[in-house]
Each structure stands twice: as structure tokens, then as C-alpha cells.
Design a protein around this motif. Structure first.
Motif, PDB file in Angstrom:
ATOM      1  N   GLN A  81       0.865  -1.173   0.000  1.00  0.00           N
ATOM      2  CA  GLN A  81       0.000   0.000   0.000  1.00  0.00           C
ATOM      3  C   GLN A  81       0.913   1.237   0.000  1.00  0.00           C
ATOM      4  O   GLN A  81       1.932   1.229   0.690  1.00  0.00           O
ATOM      5  CB  GLN A  81      -0.841  -0.042   1.291  1.00  0.00           C
ATOM      6  N   ILE A  83       1.665   5.660   0.170  1.00  0.00           N
ATOM      7  CA  ILE A  83       1.145   6.916   0.709  1.00  0.00           C
ATOM      8  C   ILE A  83       0.736   7.802  -0.463  1.00  0.00           C
ATOM      9  O   ILE A  83       1.519   8.034  -1.378  1.00  0.00           O
ATOM     10  CB  ILE A  83       2.192   7.613   1.599  1.00  0.00           C
ATOM     11  N   GLY A 109       8.625   0.408   1.778  1.00  0.00           N
ATOM     12  CA  GLY A 109       7.536  -0.221   1.003  1.00  0.00           C
ATOM     13  C   GLY A 109       7.791  -0.153  -0.487  1.00  0.00           C
ATOM     14  O   GLY A 109       8.838  -0.582  -0.975  1.00  0.00           O
ATOM     15  N   SER A 110       6.855   0.420  -1.217  1.00  0.00           N
ATOM     16  CA  SER A 110       6.990   0.532  -2.676  1.00  0.00           C
ATOM     17  C   SER A 110       7.846   1.727  -3.084  1.00  0.00           C
ATOM     18  O   SER A 110       8.092   1.938  -4.270  1.00  0.00           O
ATOM     19  CB  SER A 110       5.604   0.677  -3.304  1.00  0.00           C
ATOM     20  N   GLY A 111       8.223   2.564  -2.125  1.00  0.00           N
ATOM     21  CA  GLY A 111       9.098   3.697  -2.422  1.00  0.00           C
ATOM     22  C   GLY A 111       8.366   4.933  -2.914  1.00  0.00           C
ATOM     23  O   GLY A 111       9.006   5.896  -3.358  1.00  0.00           O
ATOM     24  N   ALA A 112       7.028   4.949  -2.819  1.00  0.00           N
ATOM     25  CA  ALA A 112       6.274   6.114  -3.321  1.00  0.00           C
ATOM     26  C   ALA A 112       6.658   7.365  -2.529  1.00  0.00           C
ATOM     27  O   ALA A 112       6.948   8.419  -3.109  1.00  0.00           O
ATOM     28  CB  ALA A 112       4.772   5.858  -3.215  1.00  0.00           C
ATOM     29  N   LEU A 113       6.675   7.256  -1.193  1.00  0.00           N
ATOM     30  CA  LEU A 113       7.074   8.406  -0.377  1.00  0.00           C
ATOM     31  C   LEU A 113       8.568   8.676  -0.517  1.00  0.00           C
ATOM     32  O   LEU A 113       8.994   9.832  -0.574  1.00  0.00           O
ATOM     33  CB  LEU A 113       6.696   8.156   1.097  1.00  0.00           C
ATOM     34  N   PHE A 130      14.641   2.455   5.785  1.00  0.00           N
ATOM     35  CA  PHE A 130      14.661   1.129   6.421  1.00  0.00           C
ATOM     36  C   PHE A 130      13.478   0.288   5.962  1.00  0.00           C
ATOM     37  O   PHE A 130      12.365   0.797   5.815  1.00  0.00           O
ATOM     38  CB  PHE A 130      14.533   1.263   7.946  1.00  0.00           C
ATOM     39  N   ASP A 131      13.730  -1.011   5.803  1.00  0.00           N
ATOM     40  CA  ASP A 131      12.619  -1.948   5.595  1.00  0.00           C
ATOM     41  C   ASP A 131      13.106  -3.337   5.996  1.00  0.00           C
ATOM     42  O   ASP A 131      14.303  -3.621   5.947  1.00  0.00           O
ATOM     43  CB  ASP A 131      12.126  -1.948   4.134  1.00  0.00           C
ATOM     44  N   SER A 133      11.807  -5.926   4.452  1.00  0.00           N
ATOM     45  CA  SER A 133      11.562  -6.748   3.267  1.00  0.00           C
ATOM     46  C   SER A 133      12.610  -6.466   2.182  1.00  0.00           C
ATOM     47  O   SER A 133      12.728  -5.344   1.687  1.00  0.00           O
ATOM     48  CB  SER A 133      10.154  -6.455   2.728  1.00  0.00           C
ATOM     49  N   HIS A 158      16.577  -3.460   7.970  1.00  0.00           N
ATOM     50  CA  HIS A 158      16.615  -3.380   9.443  1.00  0.00           C
ATOM     51  C   HIS A 158      15.196  -3.245   9.977  1.00  0.00           C
ATOM     52  O   HIS A 158      14.366  -2.553   9.389  1.00  0.00           O
ATOM     53  CB  HIS A 158      17.454  -2.165   9.876  1.00  0.00           C
ATOM     54  N   ILE A 160      12.958  -1.515  12.307  1.00  0.00           N
ATOM     55  CA  ILE A 160      13.066  -0.205  12.957  1.00  0.00           C
ATOM     56  C   ILE A 160      12.608  -0.247  14.427  1.00  0.00           C
ATOM     57  O   ILE A 160      12.801   0.726  15.165  1.00  0.00           O
ATOM     58  CB  ILE A 160      12.317   0.883  12.139  1.00  0.00           C
ATOM     59  N   ASP A 176       5.985   4.536   8.508  1.00  0.00           N
ATOM     60  CA  ASP A 176       4.788   3.911   7.938  1.00  0.00           C
ATOM     61  C   ASP A 176       4.950   2.402   8.048  1.00  0.00           C
ATOM     62  O   ASP A 176       5.342   1.724   7.094  1.00  0.00           O
ATOM     63  CB  ASP A 176       4.613   4.354   6.475  1.00  0.00           C
TER      64      ASP A 176
HETATM   65  C1  SAM Z   1       2.629   0.183   3.833  1.00  0.00           C
HETATM   66  S1  SAM Z   1       4.269  -0.157   3.423  1.00  0.00           S
HETATM   67  C2  SAM Z   1       5.014   1.435   3.290  1.00  0.00           C
HETATM   68  C3  SAM Z   1       4.617   2.140   2.012  1.00  0.00           C
HETATM   69  C4  SAM Z   1       5.445   3.345   1.707  1.00  0.00           C
HETATM   70  N1  SAM Z   1       5.261   4.397   2.682  1.00  0.00           N
HETATM   71  C5  SAM Z   1       5.115   3.883   0.314  1.00  0.00           C
HETATM   72  O1  SAM Z   1       4.590   5.021   0.179  1.00  0.00           O
HETATM   73  O2  SAM Z   1       5.396   3.179  -0.687  1.00  0.00           O
HETATM   74  C6  SAM Z   1       4.937  -0.756   4.932  1.00  0.00           C
HETATM   75  C7  SAM Z   1       6.359  -1.301   4.817  1.00  0.00           C
HETATM   76  O3  SAM Z   1       6.892  -1.397   6.139  1.00  0.00           O
HETATM   77  C8  SAM Z   1       7.742  -2.508   6.196  1.00  0.00           C
HETATM   78  N2  SAM Z   1       7.851  -2.847   7.622  1.00  0.00           N
HETATM   79  C9  SAM Z   1       6.920  -3.433   8.402  1.00  0.00           C
HETATM   80  N3  SAM Z   1       7.378  -3.537   9.673  1.00  0.00           N
HETATM   81  C10 SAM Z   1       8.618  -2.980   9.671  1.00  0.00           C
HETATM   82  C11 SAM Z   1       9.605  -2.787  10.678  1.00  0.00           C
HETATM   83  N4  SAM Z   1       9.384  -3.171  11.935  1.00  0.00           N
HETATM   84  N5  SAM Z   1      10.783  -2.187  10.340  1.00  0.00           N
HETATM   85  C12 SAM Z   1      11.008  -1.786   9.056  1.00  0.00           C
HETATM   86  N6  SAM Z   1      10.110  -1.961   8.065  1.00  0.00           N
HETATM   87  C13 SAM Z   1       8.935  -2.547   8.363  1.00  0.00           C
HETATM   88  C14 SAM Z   1       7.044  -3.556   5.329  1.00  0.00           C
HETATM   89  O4  SAM Z   1       7.968  -4.526   4.874  1.00  0.00           O
HETATM   90  C15 SAM Z   1       6.472  -2.691   4.203  1.00  0.00           C
HETATM   91  O5  SAM Z   1       7.355  -2.664   3.116  1.00  0.00           O
END
Ligand code: SAM
Length: 263
Positions: A81, A83, A109-113, A130-131, A133, A158, A160, A176
Motif C-alpha cells: 500500500q 502513501i 515499502g513501494s518507495g512512493a514516499l 529502512f525496511d 523486506s 533493518h 526499525i 509507515d
Molecule cells: C505500507 S508499506 C510502506 C509504504 C510506503 N510508505 C510507500 O509510500 O510506498 C509498509 C512497509 O513497512 C515494512 N515494515 C513493516 N514492519 C517494519 C519494521 N518493523 N521495520 C522496518 N520496516 C517494516 C514492510 O515490509 C512494508 O514494506
């Protein structure tokens, strides 16, 4: 007209066919963009001023524009998902970030932000992304390389919620993840005093948990929670009204300032 207004080889170009059909391509001596409205030769873009109209092989007129940071969301492959720009706009404004800012973001996430933030901090800024995944990090790296912003971003695998040291403190942090309240202690350690924290969550239950944790930590003040509702208008002569469809809900934004200790 300045040099940057003329399309050169390897420049990015936004080609607009209509509201729905928009593409970002690189102007090149070879290659084409093929669509159901005909073909655009990428070499035809070179030497044209941005803002011009050119014709496809089927004689259909298309607009060629200089891409804005939010246009690059066209290149973001959504593995999570994302932002929305309406939310990112307020988050960025409240954060106070500018060229040269040192900032953090989790998860990317997808890198949009990430793309929007990296475009604002300039070449003198740095974004630690940080992610947990590997797929998200790889996907975001590819996008940033394509757009030419990778030099501003350090992508780190990592969690977070676990402590991390960067060797410097940050002006702002964007969070996020599903359970941001569990990351409050870590991000408090990364943000410089008077720096800002922006949290994005999809449900109001997450807002409550996060705000209570921010208060309890004693490291944050000036805590505010927001929702952005954006309505676009359809404008025709004697018939101006909101579009019948709108995005009903995306998420909530929490703002807080890092302090040494709450007075
Ligand atoms: C909803 S997405 C973020 C979308 C992003 N803000 C965008 O606009 O594309 C949430 C991301 O947080 C990562 N994530 C979840 N828990 C995490 C944690 N504890 N530390 C780092 N990343 C985490 C997930 O792998 C996922 O890629």
C-alpha cells in the motif's frame, strides 16, 4: 527559454495522451513508445521544448512535459500500500524538510514516499530508508536508480523497532509500519532535539496506540493527529460540481516534535 527547457538526450519526458494514459520515457536516439494511439519515436523528443505537442504515428496529438516529483509515482511498482500525494503533501510540509535535510523513513515499502522525499532533500541531503523486506528494498532501489535519486538514499535492511546507530542525528523521520508504537523508542534516538516525526497509519486504533506511546515516552511534544480529505471538481460551463467519485479513506497522519524531555 533556458537550456533546461529543451529536451536533451537521456532527459525524462512525461507523455500525456489523456487523463489516464501518461508515460514517463527517456529521450533517446533510438527506441519507441508503442501505444494503442500509435507510436512515439523517442528521438522525436530530442530538441523539442517541454510543453510542446507532438503527433504519434497515427496523427494523434500528445503533450510532452517535464515530469514533476509526483509524476514519478507512475514508475512506482506497488508492492505494498502506498502513501497518496494528498497525505505526503501535508506530511512533507509539517516535517519542515528542505534541501540538505538528513531524514529517515521506515518502511520504504513501494518507495512512493521515498521518491517524493528524495526529490526534496537535494544532492546535499541524505535519506536513510529502512525496511525488513528485501523485495521492497530491491524494488525501491531500482526506481530510485531509474529516476536518478539513488545517490541521496541509503537503503538498509533493518527492523526499525530494534535499536540502530547512524553516526548522526536526523532532522525528521517518516514512519509507515503496521505497529509504529513499537518503534517510538528507536526513532526517538535517531531524531535530533526539535526535529520532527511524521507517522502514517490506516486505522484510528493505530492512532490512539501511537499517540499514547509518544506521550508516555516523554521524548515528544506538540503531538497532533490529522486526516486529509481531498475533493476534486469537475468544471464545465454552468455545471461546476465535485466529481461523483472520491477516495473515501487513505490514512491518518500524526505529527510530533522531538524534545529533550517534556516540560
Ligand atoms: C505500507 S508499506 C510502506 C509504504 C510506503 N510508505 C510507500 O509510500 O510506498 C509498509 C512497509 O513497512 C515494512 N515494515 C513493516 N514492519 C517494519 C519494521 N518493523 N521495520 C522496518 N520496516 C517494516 C514492510 O515490509 C512494508 O514494506
Amino acid at each position: 527559454m533556458s537550456a533546461g527547457d529543451i529536451i536533451r538526450e537521456n532527459d525524462d519526458v512525461l507523455i500525456v495522451f489523456d487523463e489516464k494514459r501518461r508515460f514517463i520515457v527517456k529521450a533517446r536516439k533510438e527506441g519507441v513508445l508503442g501505444t494503442d494511439k500509435g507510436v512515439v519515436r523517442l528521438s522525436d523528443l530530442i530538441g523539442k521544448p517541454y510543453g510542446s505537442i507532438i503527433k504519434t504515428s497515427r496523427g494523434i496529438e500528445v503533450l510532452i512535459l517535464k515530469p514533476l516529483p509526483f509524476d514519478y509515482s507512475l514508475l512506482v511498482q506497488r508492492v505494498t500500500q502506498v502513501i497518496y500525494p494528498k497525505d505526503a503533501g501535508l506530511m512533507i510540509y509539517l516535517s519542515g524538510i528542505k534541501p540538505g535535510s538528513k531524514i529517515g523513513e521506515a518502511g520504504v515499502g513501494s518507495g512512493a514516499l521515498t521518491v517524493m522525499l528524495a526529490s526534496i532533500i537535494g544532492d546535499s541531503g541524505v535519506l536513510y530508508g529502512f525496511d525488513i523486506s528485501e523485495k521492497s528494498l530491491e524494488n525501491t532501489k531500482t526506481r530510485l536508480e531509474r529516476i536518478g535519486l539513488i545517490n541521496r538514499v541509503r537503503l538498509l535492511k533493518h527492523d526499525i523497532r530494534e535499536p540502530v546507530s547512524l553516526g548522526e542525528t536526523l532532522d525528521s523521520f517518516f514512519l509507515d509500519i503496521p505497529d509504529p508504537w513499537n518503534a517510538v523508542n528507536t526513532v526517538a534516538g535517531l531524531i535530533k532535539t526539535s526535529g520532527t516525526l511524521l507517522v502514517y497509519v490506516p486505522t484510528i486504533n493505530q492512532v490512539e496506540k501511537t499517540v499514547l506511546k509518544l506521550r508516555e515516552s516523554g521524548c515528544f511534544t506538540d503531538i497532533h493527529s490529522y486526516e486529509v480529505l481531498l475533493r476534486e471538481y469537475k468544471v464545465d460551463r454552468d455545471a461546476v460540481r465535485p466529481f461523483t467519485r472520491m477516495v473515501g479513506h487513505t490514512g491518518y497522519i500524526i505529527f510530533a516534535r522531538r524534545v529533550k524531555s517534556v516540560i
